[in-house]
Motif scaffolding. Structure first.
Motif, PDB file in Angstrom:
ATOM      1  N   ALA A  65      -5.308  -5.275   5.169  1.00 13.57           N
ATOM      2  CA  ALA A  65      -5.162  -6.573   5.820  1.00 13.57           C
ATOM      3  C   ALA A  65      -6.385  -6.910   6.663  1.00 13.57           C
ATOM      4  O   ALA A  65      -6.809  -8.067   6.724  1.00 13.57           O
ATOM      5  CB  ALA A  65      -3.901  -6.578   6.683  1.00 13.57           C
ATOM      6  N   SER A  84      -2.500 -11.233   6.688  1.00 18.51           N
ATOM      7  CA  SER A  84      -2.094 -10.358   7.778  1.00 18.51           C
ATOM      8  C   SER A  84      -1.137  -9.286   7.275  1.00 18.51           C
ATOM      9  O   SER A  84      -0.555  -9.402   6.192  1.00 18.51           O
ATOM     10  CB  SER A  84      -1.425 -11.167   8.898  1.00 18.51           C
ATOM     11  OG  SER A  84      -0.300 -11.868   8.396  1.00 18.51           O
ATOM     12  N   TYR A  85      -0.994  -8.243   8.093  1.00 15.01           N
ATOM     13  CA  TYR A  85      -0.043  -7.172   7.773  1.00 15.01           C
ATOM     14  C   TYR A  85       1.332  -7.557   8.298  1.00 15.01           C
ATOM     15  O   TYR A  85       1.471  -8.000   9.445  1.00 15.01           O
ATOM     16  CB  TYR A  85      -0.468  -5.840   8.385  1.00 15.01           C
ATOM     17  CG  TYR A  85       0.514  -4.734   8.061  1.00 15.01           C
ATOM     18  CD1 TYR A  85       0.404  -4.026   6.874  1.00 15.01           C
ATOM     19  CD2 TYR A  85       1.573  -4.447   8.912  1.00 15.01           C
ATOM     20  CE1 TYR A  85       1.326  -3.041   6.546  1.00 15.01           C
ATOM     21  CE2 TYR A  85       2.497  -3.469   8.596  1.00 15.01           C
ATOM     22  CZ  TYR A  85       2.376  -2.762   7.411  1.00 15.01           C
ATOM     23  OH  TYR A  85       3.297  -1.811   7.085  1.00 15.01           O
ATOM     24  N   GLU A 135       1.751   2.515   6.125  1.00 12.52           N
ATOM     25  CA  GLU A 135       1.518   1.344   6.972  1.00 12.52           C
ATOM     26  C   GLU A 135       0.074   1.298   7.458  1.00 12.52           C
ATOM     27  O   GLU A 135      -0.546   0.234   7.504  1.00 12.52           O
ATOM     28  CB  GLU A 135       2.463   1.366   8.168  1.00 12.52           C
ATOM     29  CG  GLU A 135       2.248   0.202   9.129  1.00 12.52           C
ATOM     30  CD  GLU A 135       3.170   0.254  10.327  1.00 12.52           C
ATOM     31  OE1 GLU A 135       2.993  -0.568  11.241  1.00 12.52           O
ATOM     32  OE2 GLU A 135       4.072   1.123  10.361  1.00 12.52           O
ATOM     33  N   GLY A 139      -1.977  -0.128   4.846  1.00 10.64           N
ATOM     34  CA  GLY A 139      -1.758  -1.562   4.755  1.00 10.64           C
ATOM     35  C   GLY A 139      -2.550  -2.335   5.795  1.00 10.64           C
ATOM     36  O   GLY A 139      -3.103  -3.409   5.513  1.00 10.64           O
ATOM     37  N   ARG A 140      -2.627  -1.795   6.978  1.00 10.97           N
ATOM     38  CA  ARG A 140      -3.382  -2.469   8.043  1.00 10.97           C
ATOM     39  C   ARG A 140      -4.884  -2.446   7.734  1.00 10.97           C
ATOM     40  O   ARG A 140      -5.606  -3.389   8.087  1.00 10.97           O
ATOM     41  CB  ARG A 140      -3.083  -1.819   9.387  1.00 10.97           C
ATOM     42  CG  ARG A 140      -1.646  -2.051   9.836  1.00 10.97           C
ATOM     43  CD  ARG A 140      -1.386  -1.570  11.250  1.00 10.97           C
ATOM     44  NE  ARG A 140       0.001  -1.757  11.611  1.00 10.97           N
ATOM     45  CZ  ARG A 140       0.522  -2.894  12.075  1.00 10.97           C
ATOM     46  NH1 ARG A 140      -0.267  -3.961  12.210  1.00 10.97           N
ATOM     47  NH2 ARG A 140       1.798  -2.984  12.404  1.00 10.97           N
ATOM     48  N   THR A 177       0.829  -1.202   0.000  1.00 10.38           N
ATOM     49  CA  THR A 177       0.000   0.000   0.000  1.00 10.38           C
ATOM     50  C   THR A 177       0.864   1.253   0.000  1.00 10.38           C
ATOM     51  O   THR A 177       1.977   1.263   0.540  1.00 10.38           O
ATOM     52  CB  THR A 177      -0.920   0.031   1.236  1.00 10.38           C
ATOM     53  OG1 THR A 177      -0.130  -0.165   2.411  1.00 10.38           O
ATOM     54  CG2 THR A 177      -1.980  -1.048   1.143  1.00 10.38           C
ATOM     55  N   VAL A 195       0.212  -8.545   3.361  1.00 10.05           N
ATOM     56  CA  VAL A 195       0.143  -7.107   3.107  1.00 10.05           C
ATOM     57  C   VAL A 195       1.299  -6.413   3.814  1.00 10.05           C
ATOM     58  O   VAL A 195       1.654  -6.754   4.946  1.00 10.05           O
ATOM     59  CB  VAL A 195      -1.191  -6.505   3.602  1.00 10.05           C
ATOM     60  CG1 VAL A 195      -1.285  -5.020   3.221  1.00 10.05           C
ATOM     61  CG2 VAL A 195      -2.375  -7.276   3.041  1.00 10.05           C
ATOM     62  N   SER A 196       1.898  -5.454   3.140  1.00  8.77           N
ATOM     63  CA  SER A 196       2.887  -4.584   3.760  1.00  8.77           C
ATOM     64  C   SER A 196       2.757  -3.224   3.102  1.00  8.77           C
ATOM     65  O   SER A 196       1.876  -3.008   2.268  1.00  8.77           O
ATOM     66  CB  SER A 196       4.307  -5.142   3.602  1.00  8.77           C
ATOM     67  OG  SER A 196       5.236  -4.408   4.383  1.00  8.77           O
ATOM     68  N   ASN A 197       3.616  -2.288   3.484  1.00 13.04           N
ATOM     69  CA  ASN A 197       3.587  -0.998   2.789  1.00 13.04           C
ATOM     70  C   ASN A 197       4.771  -0.899   1.849  1.00 13.04           C
ATOM     71  O   ASN A 197       5.804  -1.543   2.049  1.00 13.04           O
ATOM     72  CB  ASN A 197       3.541   0.165   3.790  1.00 13.04           C
ATOM     73  CG  ASN A 197       4.887   0.505   4.388  1.00 13.04           C
ATOM     74  OD1 ASN A 197       5.717   1.162   3.764  1.00 13.04           O
ATOM     75  ND2 ASN A 197       5.116   0.049   5.621  1.00 13.04           N
TER      76      ASN A 197
END
Length: 264
Positions: free
Chosen positions: A120, A129-130, A113, A116-117, A81, A151-153
């Motif tokens: 997720a 999950s993040y 971030e 991203g959360r 993201t 998921v991450s940023n």
């Protein structure tokens, strides 16, 4: 210690007692006939724009995550993201306060971030999950063995080590560039940037990075990402899709549709 003793303690290498700043030495040590290893050749990296997708809220993000949910059985994805409007606000305050580039990079990455959360959370029922940057770097294969997406940023984890800029203080490495660097490091099979309709307006089905860089004004991908595409070893093209159109991401992961941006 005799010369023979010293010789026994040396490790044979092209770089023994040489500086890695010697470009000719580094170039000569590049193995021309040794295939480069793709760490995760089945990985598909999908980048969700902060301002173009996440900031659009329920009407855009929920249908898109539902489409991603339907893709999970057949695709292993790393969803990255970007930062949206909140990052622009905090960057503006940071500039007013006189903060350096490294501090500004950390602030923007925090907002990416948060996005991203959010993504997720919408996919949590599928085991998605993040993951923070360190976990992505060292444990991504384990997480993708448990669920077909994580998921991450997309911000590179430079933080206070962010490169100085030639103009102003805004960090030059942002989500688009970070996603390319990560996809190339893992040897991903595909890199897809999910944007909105306006971002892709007027683009042909296929265009080179050089042609896009020659354009004035805003581009659908950061200029630095387009420049780095020509230097990447594994990722030689990227795909841009309209995330507001149902099925566009599905088609892109199937190798059809969207805008293909080639390195040359």
């Amino acid at each position: 210690m005799t010369p023979d003793d010293r010789q026994g303690r040396d490790v044979e290498s092209a770089f023994v007692r040489q500086t890695l700043l010697d470009r000719d030495l580094v170039r000569s040590a590049e193995p021309g006939d040794v295939p480069r290893v793709r760490l995760l050749p089945w990985l598909e990296v999908v980048v969700l724009g902060g301002s173009t997708i996440v900031d659009r809220g329920r009407d855009v993000l929920v249908p898109l995550t539902e489409e991603i949910r339907s893709l999970l059985p057949e695709h292993k994805m790393l969803l990255l993201t970007g930062a949206g409007i909140r990052a622009r606000h905090v960057l503006g305050i940071g500039l007013d306060l006189g903060l350096p580039t490294g501090a500004l990079a950390g602030l923007a990455a925090t907002e990416a971030e948060q996005n991203g959360r959010l993504v997720a959370s919408l996919l949590a029922s599928e085991g998605v999950s993040y993951l923070p940057h360190q976990t992505v770097a060292g444990q991504l294969p384990v997480h993708l063995a448990a669920a077909n997406a994580a998921v991450s940023n997309g911000y590179p984890p430079y933080g206070v080590h962010e490169f100085p800029t030639t103009t102003g203080r805004l960090p030059v490495h942002r989500t688009d560039t970070g996603a390319l660097l990560l996809a190339d490091a893992f040897g991903a099979s595909r890199l897809v940037y999910v944007r909105d309709t306006a971002s892709l307006a007027g683009l042909p089905d296929e265009v080179s990075a050089k042609e896009l860089l020659a354009r004035d004004g805003d581009l659908p991908v950061d200029r630095l990402a387009l420049e780095r595409l020509g230097l990447a070893r594994h990722v030689r093209s990227m795909t841009l899709v309209d995330g507001t159109t149902r099925g566009a991401l599905t088609d892109a992961l199937a190798g059809k549709g969207g805008v293909t941006v080639t390195a040359v």
